[in-house]
Design an enzyme around this catalytic site. Structure first.
Site, PDB file in Angstrom:
ATOM      1  N   HIS A 137       0.818  -1.215   0.000  1.00 52.53           N
ATOM      2  CA  HIS A 137       0.000   0.000   0.000  1.00 52.53           C
ATOM      3  C   HIS A 137       0.853   1.267   0.000  1.00 52.53           C
ATOM      4  CE1 HIS A 137       0.343  -0.196   4.512  1.00 52.53           C
ATOM      5  NE2 HIS A 137       0.411   1.103   4.358  1.00 52.53           N
ATOM      6  N   ASP A 185       0.066  -7.555   1.249  1.00 51.11           N
ATOM      7  CA  ASP A 185       0.525  -6.162   1.327  1.00 51.11           C
ATOM      8  C   ASP A 185       2.052  -6.124   1.406  1.00 51.11           C
ATOM      9  OD1 ASP A 185       0.504  -3.427   1.565  1.00 51.11           O
ATOM     10  OD2 ASP A 185      -0.220  -3.393   3.638  1.00 51.11           O
ATOM     11  N   SER A 281       4.050   2.569   8.323  1.00 45.79           N
ATOM     12  CA  SER A 281       3.756   1.647   7.218  1.00 45.79           C
ATOM     13  C   SER A 281       5.003   1.233   6.451  1.00 45.79           C
ATOM     14  CB  SER A 281       2.823   2.334   6.205  1.00 45.79           C
ATOM     15  OG  SER A 281       1.486   2.100   6.525  1.00 45.79           O
ATOM     16  N   GLY A 282       5.042  -0.071   6.140  1.00 46.81           N
ATOM     17  CA  GLY A 282       6.145  -0.581   5.336  1.00 46.81           C
ATOM     18  C   GLY A 282       7.376  -0.940   6.140  1.00 46.81           C
TER      19      GLY A 282
END
Ligand SMILES: *[C@@H]1O[C@H](CO)[C@@H](O)[C@H](O)[C@H]1NC(C)=O
Length: 345
Positions: A137, A185, A281-282
């Site tokens: 994402h 994801d 995120s990530g």
């Protein structure tokens, strides 16, 4: 140039909109930084990328072990390279164990900052000398030219001389990534040039194939918000989280269908207080490789959650050891490091 114009427009709108961004986030959201706005804008203004990387390749029937047959972009980096020996996952300093604290400079040397249009967007982890692993994402639909990767960053407001900057030349999002369910994801970013794996630089270890990590203590690192609705942190933070079983996670505030076998949950049910948050995120969820301190494997990638650190909503991570074959198939030309010194085999 068209791109520069878009940047200017994006900057102007961001200044107007950033104050409202926290309020606009839905209850269950991905843990993107403020750059998510640019991603949205880019998705509207930029033509859909038609590179071989982003068009889905041959998709097999099993979800997690798809081997895409992407054509390699022409590159000066040979497929077979001389690689010097190195070890993955070793941190650079011993640390005192307290939850939710600032890390030491370059303690987790594989931590990568992803910049979008030059602005903080997401985190990632260097897994060998040429690829950064992140969440799907974070990069879905983005042309690589918009992404810059920074390594050995610590205080984002005060970059020191060691910081390495690389351009992304290729973005590979999992063929079966689903932006609604956040299944699969996961994404790989290929850097324009290999990174020299000499101290203090080191990639994180890929996770042990068979481990569920249930009941183990995980460590999340990132520049994400220090509280729900807060601003991204200047200095790299770390927090310890307990890895839950799938059944525990499915009996939290999430419905069983939301938590697939390719996800991993971590947090403190009924307590909350420690979690990844917007901007993380990530980034990595680490677990010690062996019992001994100081060497880490990448158990998870920060993916999504309802708010941050809410008592019945643990953080949800991409379960990296479900994707080892996919990673292997999509990281050509890279030099990796070993988990143990050669004499230990
Ligand atoms: C980060 O760097 C900025 C700019 O030098 C400085 O003002 C700030 O105090 C630093 N942050 C921390 C937490 O050390």
């Amino acid at each position: 140039m068209r791109l520069q114009l878009i940047c200017c427009v994006a900057l102007a709108i961001l200044r107007l909109c950033s104050a409202h961004e926290a309020a606009l986030q839905p209850a269950v959201h991905v843990k993107l930084g403020p750059g998510s706005f640019f991603q949205w804008l880019a998705s509207i203004l930029l033509p859909a990328p038609v590179t071989p990387e982003t068009t889905s390749a041959t998709i097999a029937t099993t979800a997690s072990h798809v081997q895409g047959t992407t054509t390699e972009p022409s590159s000066s980096i040979p497929t077979e390279r001389e690689c010097s020996s190195c070890r993955c996952g070793l941190i650079n300093t011993e640390r005192k164990i307290v939850g939710g604290q600032e890390t030491r400079r370059h303690q987790y040397p594989w931590m990568a900052v992803l910049l979008l249009f030059g602005h903080f967007h997401c985190a990632g982890s260097l897994i060998n000398d040429l690829y950064v692993l992140t969440a799907g994402h974070c990069v879905e639909g983005l042309p690589p030219e918009l992404i810059t990767v920074r390594l050995l960053e610590h205080n984002r407001s005060d970059s020191d001389a060691l910081v390495l900057q690389r351009r992304a030349v290729r973005v590979k999002v999992h063929e079966l990534y689903n932006p609604r369910s956040l299944e699969n994801d996961i994404a790989l970013i290929r850097l324009d040039q290999p990174v020299s794996l000499e101290a203090p630089m080191r990639p994180v270890c890929l996770p042990v194939y068979s481990s569920s990590f249930e009941g183990e203590l995980g460590k999340v690192t990132g520049w994400g918000a220090l509280r729900e609705g807060g601003f991204a942190a200047q200095v790299l933070q770390e927090v310890d989280v307990l890895i839950l079983s799938q059944s525990e996670c499915r009996s939290s505030s999430y419905t069983p269908a939301m938590i697939t076998d390719n996800m991993l949950c971590a947090g403190y049910l009924g307590v909350g207080s420690k979690d990844a948050c917007s901007g993380d995120s990530g980034g990595p969820l680490h677990v010690l490789l062996d019992e001994q301190p100081g060497q880490y494997q990448l158990a998870g990638i920060v993916s999504w959650g309802a708010g941050c650190a809410r008592p019945d909503s643990p953080g949800v991570y991409t379960r990296v050891n479900q994707y080892l074959r996919w990673i292997e198939a999509n990281t050509p030309s890279a030099c990796a490091c070993m988990e143990y010194p050669e004499e230990d085999y």
